[in-house]
Design a protein around this motif. Structure first.
Motif, PDB file in Angstrom:
ATOM      1  N   GLU A 115      -7.149   6.164  -9.385  1.00  0.00           N
ATOM      2  CA  GLU A 115      -5.738   6.558  -9.411  1.00  0.00           C
ATOM      3  C   GLU A 115      -5.087   6.105 -10.722  1.00  0.00           C
ATOM      4  O   GLU A 115      -5.223   4.950 -11.114  1.00  0.00           O
ATOM      5  CB  GLU A 115      -5.021   5.903  -8.225  1.00  0.00           C
ATOM      6  CG  GLU A 115      -3.542   6.242  -8.178  1.00  0.00           C
ATOM      7  CD  GLU A 115      -2.882   5.802  -6.885  1.00  0.00           C
ATOM      8  OE1 GLU A 115      -3.595   5.588  -5.874  1.00  0.00           O
ATOM      9  OE2 GLU A 115      -1.647   5.674  -6.874  1.00  0.00           O
ATOM     10  N   ASP A 172     -14.533  -0.505  -3.212  1.00  0.00           N
ATOM     11  CA  ASP A 172     -13.100  -0.388  -3.515  1.00  0.00           C
ATOM     12  C   ASP A 172     -12.791  -1.483  -4.539  1.00  0.00           C
ATOM     13  O   ASP A 172     -12.655  -2.658  -4.186  1.00  0.00           O
ATOM     14  CB  ASP A 172     -12.274  -0.564  -2.230  1.00  0.00           C
ATOM     15  CG  ASP A 172     -10.769  -0.610  -2.508  1.00  0.00           C
ATOM     16  OD1 ASP A 172     -10.352  -0.332  -3.651  1.00  0.00           O
ATOM     17  OD2 ASP A 172     -10.004  -0.927  -1.558  1.00  0.00           O
ATOM     18  N   PRO A 203       0.823  -1.216   0.000  1.00  0.00           N
ATOM     19  CA  PRO A 203       0.000   0.000   0.000  1.00  0.00           C
ATOM     20  C   PRO A 203       0.857   1.266   0.000  1.00  0.00           C
ATOM     21  O   PRO A 203       1.816   1.372   0.757  1.00  0.00           O
ATOM     22  CB  PRO A 203      -0.780  -0.097   1.317  1.00  0.00           C
ATOM     23  CG  PRO A 203      -0.782  -1.540   1.672  1.00  0.00           C
ATOM     24  CD  PRO A 203       0.504  -2.096   1.146  1.00  0.00           C
ATOM     25  N   ARG A 204       0.511   2.253  -0.889  1.00  0.00           N
ATOM     26  CA  ARG A 204       1.272   3.500  -0.941  1.00  0.00           C
ATOM     27  C   ARG A 204       0.507   4.578  -1.706  1.00  0.00           C
ATOM     28  O   ARG A 204       1.097   5.423  -2.356  1.00  0.00           O
ATOM     29  CB  ARG A 204       2.623   3.262  -1.634  1.00  0.00           C
ATOM     30  CG  ARG A 204       2.508   2.583  -3.011  1.00  0.00           C
ATOM     31  CD  ARG A 204       3.843   2.466  -3.694  1.00  0.00           C
ATOM     32  NE  ARG A 204       3.815   1.689  -4.903  1.00  0.00           N
ATOM     33  CZ  ARG A 204       3.853   0.364  -5.013  1.00  0.00           C
ATOM     34  NH1 ARG A 204       3.885  -0.366  -3.907  1.00  0.00           N
ATOM     35  NH2 ARG A 204       3.855  -0.242  -6.184  1.00  0.00           N
ATOM     36  N   SER A 205      -0.811   4.533  -1.683  1.00  0.00           N
ATOM     37  CA  SER A 205      -1.588   5.411  -2.550  1.00  0.00           C
ATOM     38  C   SER A 205      -1.862   6.776  -1.914  1.00  0.00           C
ATOM     39  O   SER A 205      -2.128   6.865  -0.710  1.00  0.00           O
ATOM     40  CB  SER A 205      -2.922   4.723  -2.860  1.00  0.00           C
ATOM     41  OG  SER A 205      -3.817   5.631  -3.403  1.00  0.00           O
ATOM     42  N   GLY A 248       2.388  12.541  -4.026  1.00  0.00           N
ATOM     43  CA  GLY A 248       1.537  11.708  -4.884  1.00  0.00           C
ATOM     44  C   GLY A 248       0.744  12.592  -5.839  1.00  0.00           C
ATOM     45  O   GLY A 248       0.675  13.818  -5.668  1.00  0.00           O
ATOM     46  N   GLY A 304      -1.845   7.773 -11.266  1.00  0.00           N
ATOM     47  CA  GLY A 304      -0.484   8.200 -10.949  1.00  0.00           C
ATOM     48  C   GLY A 304       0.111   9.166 -11.944  1.00  0.00           C
ATOM     49  O   GLY A 304      -0.569  10.069 -12.452  1.00  0.00           O
ATOM     50  N   ASN A 329      -7.725   1.922  -7.136  1.00  0.00           N
ATOM     51  CA  ASN A 329      -6.317   2.078  -7.520  1.00  0.00           C
ATOM     52  C   ASN A 329      -6.014   0.870  -8.401  1.00  0.00           C
ATOM     53  O   ASN A 329      -5.531  -0.152  -7.929  1.00  0.00           O
ATOM     54  CB  ASN A 329      -5.428   2.109  -6.275  1.00  0.00           C
ATOM     55  CG  ASN A 329      -3.946   2.175  -6.639  1.00  0.00           C
ATOM     56  OD1 ASN A 329      -3.592   2.483  -7.782  1.00  0.00           O
ATOM     57  ND2 ASN A 329      -3.081   1.880  -5.679  1.00  0.00           N
ATOM     58  N   ILE A 373      -7.475   0.563   0.915  1.00  0.00           N
ATOM     59  CA  ILE A 373      -8.242   1.792   0.636  1.00  0.00           C
ATOM     60  C   ILE A 373      -9.673   1.655   1.164  1.00  0.00           C
ATOM     61  O   ILE A 373     -10.181   2.531   1.866  1.00  0.00           O
ATOM     62  CB  ILE A 373      -8.212   2.105  -0.882  1.00  0.00           C
ATOM     63  CG1 ILE A 373      -6.772   2.433  -1.311  1.00  0.00           C
ATOM     64  CG2 ILE A 373      -9.143   3.259  -1.230  1.00  0.00           C
ATOM     65  CD1 ILE A 373      -6.591   2.643  -2.816  1.00  0.00           C
ATOM     66  N   PHE A 415      -4.509   8.112  -2.074  1.00  0.00           N
ATOM     67  CA  PHE A 415      -5.900   8.037  -1.602  1.00  0.00           C
ATOM     68  C   PHE A 415      -5.968   8.309  -0.090  1.00  0.00           C
ATOM     69  O   PHE A 415      -6.972   8.822   0.403  1.00  0.00           O
ATOM     70  CB  PHE A 415      -6.496   6.646  -1.882  1.00  0.00           C
ATOM     71  CG  PHE A 415      -7.389   6.613  -3.094  1.00  0.00           C
ATOM     72  CD1 PHE A 415      -8.611   7.271  -3.096  1.00  0.00           C
ATOM     73  CD2 PHE A 415      -7.003   5.922  -4.229  1.00  0.00           C
ATOM     74  CE1 PHE A 415      -9.442   7.245  -4.222  1.00  0.00           C
ATOM     75  CE2 PHE A 415      -7.822   5.894  -5.365  1.00  0.00           C
ATOM     76  CZ  PHE A 415      -9.049   6.556  -5.355  1.00  0.00           C
ATOM     77  N   ILE A 432      -5.016  11.223  -9.181  1.00  0.00           N
ATOM     78  CA  ILE A 432      -6.308  10.584  -8.905  1.00  0.00           C
ATOM     79  C   ILE A 432      -7.370  11.463  -9.558  1.00  0.00           C
ATOM     80  O   ILE A 432      -7.432  12.665  -9.280  1.00  0.00           O
ATOM     81  CB  ILE A 432      -6.586  10.455  -7.393  1.00  0.00           C
ATOM     82  CG1 ILE A 432      -5.609   9.452  -6.761  1.00  0.00           C
ATOM     83  CG2 ILE A 432      -8.042  10.017  -7.150  1.00  0.00           C
ATOM     84  CD1 ILE A 432      -5.810   9.209  -5.274  1.00  0.00           C
TER      85      ILE A 432
END
Ligand SMILES: C[S@@+](CC[C@H](N)C(=O)[O-])C[C@H]1O[C@@H](n2cnc3c(N)ncnc32)[C@H](O)[C@@H]1O
Length: 300
Positions: free
Chosen positions: A257, A134, A109-111, A283, A259, A203, A142, A113, A286
């Motif tokens: 997302e 999701d 996880p690294r969003s 980031g 990116g 995502n 998320i 969001f 989105i």
């Protein structure tokens, strides 16, 4: 690693210093939750001694036990030899201030969001969402963070990968949310027919084959299914844009997302009036579209 330092090193500071030096020598890439060798070393040492970051000031001179040293040495060696992201070795990752179980079947996880969730999707959401989806949930991070932000909402998580669904199930249980968060194995919307959501967050995979080929090795340890989607990376996004309106309630919103590919996305789908929120904590990419905008674009 040829020489084991287990007998030379004693304290937390010794081990952080040694691990970070090894990481520098190996020229690792940091893109999964830490920004440099020192942070990465701290993450491993605190995991090995099972202590939280907040206690670090009191721990620098604490000695590690033989068992902790062996665990740490093994993890640091694997991080270097396999270029494996730390989260797959520690089995955990943090997102939106919450701990998630992860393994090599889900992305780490690294969003961005997380920032939108912390702000309750304001000012875009008109009212508290009752039903949230999701899509492409991976670990479930998320959707589960959304369930914390909206404590009355029912949240559906969905992913095509049976292994990812198993990890998401584990995280629903870990967070004690099984009364209102569920997970469905599904290719896109396939097994979600007939459902309606006030908010769809996703995502999805969005990396092109050319970008994938140039990624640092650490990313190749993640499931390719979670990263690429067709030659230009937009196969899944195209399906989402075409179908999401059918699954949104009247005031429903779609947030996706893509990116750094946000400009390519605009060029690829010129009929959509994408809105791209800015992020204070890093980031990008989105987009937000309402059901109304999706329907209008599909008629163009
Ligand atoms: C970029 S990862 C995101 C995971 C998670 N949402 C996160 O932010 O960490 C994309 C996820 O999409 C899933 N996926 C790929 N193709 C899919 C499809 N056709 N339908 C549903 N999920 C899909 C992958 O299994 C992967 O877990």
């Amino acid at each position: 690693m040829n020489h084991s330092p287990i007998n030379d090193l004693s304290t937390v500071l010794d081990w952080v210093r040694w691990s970070s030096s090894e990481f520098r020598r190996a020229e690792l890439f940091y893109g999964h939750g830490t920004e440099n060798d020192w942070e990465e070393a701290l993450l491993f040492v605190l995991w090995a001694i099972q202590q939280p970051w907040e206690r670090l000031d009191q721990l620098w001179q604490a000695a590690l036990t033989a068992e902790e040293k062996a665990r740490l040495f093994d993890a640091v060696s694997q991080r270097i030899e396999r270029r494996c992201p730390a989260a797959y070795l520690t089995g955990e990752a943090w997102f939106a201030g919450l701990r998630f179980a992860v393994n090599e079947h889900v992305l780490v996880p690294r969003s961005p969001f997380a920032e939108l969730i912390a702000n309750g999707f304001q000012p875009w959401l008109k009212s508290e969402p009752q039903h949230i989806l999701d899509l492409c949930t991976g670990s479930g991070c998320i959707g589960i963070a959304c369930a914390y932000a909206f404590d009355e909402a029912r949240v559906d998580l969905s992913d095509i990968s049976a292994e990812a669904v198993a990890v998401a199930e584990q995280n629903i249980a870990l967070h004690g949310l099984s009364d209102r968060v569920t997970v469905t194995e599904s290719d896109g919307f396939q097994n979600l027919e007939g459902r309606q959501y006030d908010l769809i967050v996703s995502n999805p995979p969005y990396v092109s084959e050319a970008e994938y080929a140039a990624l640092p090795e650490e990313y190749l340890r993640e499931p390719k299914l979670g990263l690429t989607s067709g030659d230009d990376g937009f196969d899944f996004v195209e399906m989402l844009l075409a179908r999401a309106a059918d699954f949104l309630s009247e005031d429903g919103l779609l947030l996706v997302e893509v990116g750094h590919g946000w400009q390519a996305c605009e060029a690829r789908f010129p009929q959509y009036p994408f809105f791209w929120p800015e992020f204070e904590h890093g980031g990008c990419g989105i987009f937000i579209l309402s059901r109304e905008q999706l329907l209008a674009a599909s008629q163009r």
